[in-house]
Motif scaffolding. Sequence first.
Motif, short mmCIF file in Angstrom:
data_model
loop_
_atom_site.label_atom_id
_atom_site.label_comp_id
_atom_site.label_asym_id
_atom_site.label_seq_id
_atom_site.Cartn_x
_atom_site.Cartn_y
_atom_site.Cartn_z
N PRO A 1 0.82 -1.21 0.00
CA PRO A 1 0.00 0.00 0.00
C PRO A 1 0.86 1.27 0.00
O PRO A 1 2.01 1.25 0.41
N GLY A 2 0.26 2.34 -0.44
CA GLY A 2 0.85 3.65 -0.23
C GLY A 2 0.29 4.25 1.05
O GLY A 2 -0.79 3.88 1.48
N VAL A 3 1.06 5.16 1.65
CA VAL A 3 0.62 5.79 2.88
C VAL A 3 0.57 7.30 2.65
O VAL A 3 1.52 7.87 2.13
N VAL A 4 -0.56 7.91 3.01
CA VAL A 4 -0.70 9.35 2.85
C VAL A 4 -1.01 9.97 4.22
O VAL A 4 -2.01 9.60 4.85
N CYS A 5 -0.15 10.88 4.67
CA CYS A 5 -0.41 11.61 5.91
C CYS A 5 -0.79 13.03 5.53
O CYS A 5 -0.08 13.68 4.77
N THR A 6 -1.91 13.51 6.07
CA THR A 6 -2.37 14.85 5.74
C THR A 6 -2.52 15.66 7.02
O THR A 6 -3.34 15.30 7.88
N LEU B 1 4.03 8.34 1.14
CA LEU B 1 5.01 7.25 1.03
C LEU B 1 4.56 6.32 -0.09
O LEU B 1 3.45 5.79 -0.06
N LYS B 2 5.45 6.14 -1.07
CA LYS B 2 5.07 5.36 -2.25
C LYS B 2 5.08 3.86 -1.95
O LYS B 2 5.91 3.39 -1.16
N PRO B 3 4.17 3.12 -2.58
CA PRO B 3 4.12 1.67 -2.36
C PRO B 3 5.47 1.02 -2.68
O PRO B 3 6.11 1.38 -3.66
N ALA C 1 13.17 6.25 5.44
CA ALA C 1 13.74 6.36 6.79
C ALA C 1 13.34 7.70 7.38
O ALA C 1 13.37 8.72 6.69
N PHE C 2 12.92 7.68 8.66
CA PHE C 2 12.70 8.92 9.43
C PHE C 2 13.94 9.12 10.28
O PHE C 2 14.26 8.26 11.12
N VAL C 3 14.64 10.23 10.08
CA VAL C 3 15.84 10.50 10.86
C VAL C 3 15.64 11.80 11.62
O VAL C 3 15.06 12.75 11.09
N GLY C 4 16.11 11.83 12.85
CA GLY C 4 16.01 13.05 13.65
C GLY C 4 16.65 12.83 15.00
O GLY C 4 16.92 11.69 15.37
N PRO C 5 16.88 13.91 15.74
CA PRO C 5 17.49 13.74 17.07
C PRO C 5 16.56 12.96 18.01
O PRO C 5 15.35 12.89 17.78
N SER C 6 17.15 12.41 19.08
CA SER C 6 16.36 11.62 20.04
C SER C 6 15.20 12.45 20.58
O SER C 6 15.37 13.63 20.86
N GLY C 7 14.04 11.83 20.72
CA GLY C 7 12.90 12.50 21.32
C GLY C 7 12.27 13.56 20.44
O GLY C 7 11.52 14.41 20.94
N CYS C 8 12.53 13.53 19.13
CA CYS C 8 12.01 14.62 18.29
C CYS C 8 10.57 14.38 17.88
O CYS C 8 9.91 15.27 17.37
N ILE D 1 -4.00 4.57 4.70
CA ILE D 1 -3.18 3.49 4.16
C ILE D 1 -4.00 2.85 3.05
O ILE D 1 -5.07 2.31 3.33
N ASP D 2 -3.50 2.97 1.82
CA ASP D 2 -4.27 2.51 0.67
C ASP D 2 -5.66 3.16 0.64
O ASP D 2 -6.66 2.50 0.32
#
Lengths: 266, 535
Positions: free
Chosen positions: A9-14, A34-36, A41-48, A70-71
């Motif tokens: 599935p693809g995922v779309v957050c709005t 997010l393409k199927p 990767a989600f990268v960021g400082p701790s606790g972000c 999701i889909d």
Amino acid sequence: MVPDPAAPPGVVCTGLAKTWAGGLVAVRPTDLVLKPGQTTAFVGPSGCGKSTLLRMIAGLEQPSAGHVLIDGKPPAETLRKAGLSVAFQDPSLLPWRSVRGNIELALSLARRPVNRASVDQLIALVGLQGFAEARPAELSGGMRQRAAIARALATEPQLLLLDEPFGAVDELTRQQLAQDLPRIWEARGTTTVLVTHSVTEAVMLSDRVIVFSPRPAEVIADIAIDLARPRSAQDARQPRFAALVEDVFAALTRGAALRDAALAAQ
Amino acid sequence: MTPGPMTPGMTAAQPRPATGSRRAGLAGLGVIVLGWEALGHLLGGTFLLAPPSAVVGYLVENHALMGRALAATLTNALAGFVLGNLAAIALAALALIWPAAQRVVTGVALVIFCLPLVATGPILRVLMGPGDGPQIVLAALAVYYTTLIPLLVGLRAAPSSWFDLVRSYGRGRLAALVHVRMRAALPYLFAGLQIAAPAAILGAMVGEFTGAERGIGVLTVRAMRGLDVEMTWAIATLATGVAVMAYLGIGLLARRVLTDAPPMILAPPAEPRGRSAGLAAALLGAVSVLAVVVLLWGGGLALFGVNPFFAKGPEDVLAALFWQPDAAQTRATLGEALVETGVLLIPGYLAGLIAGAGLAIAFTLLPRLAITAMPLAIALRSVPIVTTAPLIVLMLGRGAVGTVALVAVMVFFPTLVACLHGLRQTPGQVTDVFDSYAAGPLQRLVRLQIPAMLPAFFAAARMAVPAAVLAVTVVEWLATGIGIGTLMALSASVSDHDMLWSAVALVAALSALGYAAVGAVEARVLHIYAPEQSR
């Protein structure tokens, strides 16, 4: 068009955002597509707040605003069909069940038939052959992570959500796990989200790296990783790889500076 | 890493008693038996102490009588054990399904647990007649609370990621209960069952003191009346042996079933998440508990249509205490009896706590001694001390010393075991920090080990409150002839039911308040020394 149920599935957050009960803002309104079949990767400082974002996609946390599809459907529906798996930072194996027992639990929670031979195959695939009947307490940290990944893969999810799955082990084991395990889901073409704070791991495993600011999480950079697959440890020495790692680091530094400037302005 | 089946030695999570410590424990037991034998011969003819040889001789000689009595007691104890633990499981389930009710459920359960068995025994005898009913009910009353409390902790003991796992496959609370909570609570259930086994024997025996026809409790009363030293010692030894065996047997079963050891300390259950823990909430909780108790009490009597001559409701007790013509006299009598009891109870309770904690601390400074003492103390913790009350009366007399000693012994063993356990909980890394500054053993003890011990100490102190009240009322009733225990026994025998029910209500309320007071101190201590336990 009716989507193929077996296709990832693809995922779309709005406008997805989270504010905790005390008023603490964890995630600023975020739009993501997010393409199927891709690994992001989600990268960021701790606790972000990147783990909170992942948990909202998984349907484990209710967003304060916005929504996840999701889909084209809300996460609750995917959960009902057991269409996704989450691997947690702590392997979260039930201590009274063997490796096999933990994998079989996931199958029965997902209301899937338990096939002994395919569980054995999966255990071998993650490199735990001979340890099927061992309990978590008898395994090393790296072996527990392998077992947790095997459990996450057992239900053949189309969406795999990994919350720092190699976080709780030493650096050498971590590199080994990052070498061995991703091949399995890459081969299946699963849509994957990986939360990590290791920049090299993110670049090595993903098609795309999204860099978040310190809390509250906000997208700072969206970096496509156009390295050929399959990748190996040697690829990390390529100049292209080094340049991408440099890009991600630069974005992280920019995010930290942004936050400092905001603090100084107050 | 060789693939293949694991050897039992690899199960790191399962601390079994090392054979060394078991041998040391047996050696310690041997020393005690030898000392007892020697003392018995030394004091021969003083009607105080029968040596082990005489005890064994008596038991062999009277094995038929003893066997019949023991079978009767154990049957009732088993029935009470099953009923009490089922009640505990049902109450824990209620608190889990309806988290808002937890405070009231535990509060009401505590008040009922604090009912003095020496009074509920005769009341039940009147209500239920001469059969086995009272023994079974008292055994159930003696066990359910110590199962309920660890169970409530255990049902919430799983980390949140295990519940996330269940939810991530789209499953709800029922699946979480079946696959996570019930299994995670099992070690806690076993901890409760282990304490419950000797307590059930104790409850059944107290029930038999109140005029049953068969059982070792009946023989105990007969032996005491006849000043039969050998018989008294034989019965106490038998009861102790059976209780210790029941305790060890459940421990053995637990080790076979579980992958990790049951917890040693009955920690207080945390409030369900999202509940406020302020003063107003506590006050509201207390008022609700009181309301439910009054409702159960009055409603229960009305529902079962009990004869109002000997069944007094809450309004009768209030009348007896406040607005009947002789209310002032009743209050004075009760007050006098409570003071008589209090001046023995409080020193005994404190002496038991201080001795238990003090000895535990002494053991850490002399670790070789601790290896011998720990298994012995764990076994002796299971002794229903009340069943040895006749011995203490024999040896120390019917005066103040005997009563104080009995209460102290009742409090001492659980405190010692909890404190020894607490002292072992000192985090190793912090110990290394102390070592890196070359801190001496005394420094380490004062600044590190004693603070680490405090949560266990207060958990033991809290659970010891009802136990101490039980001990003091039983010994007053059986032997000393003073205090609230005697007042309850006398009121029962002369059918002064106003006085009896007033005394029961007062004793239950005071012990529940004492428990709550120690619990409040404990909560503050946990907040400082073990914040992870007081969430």
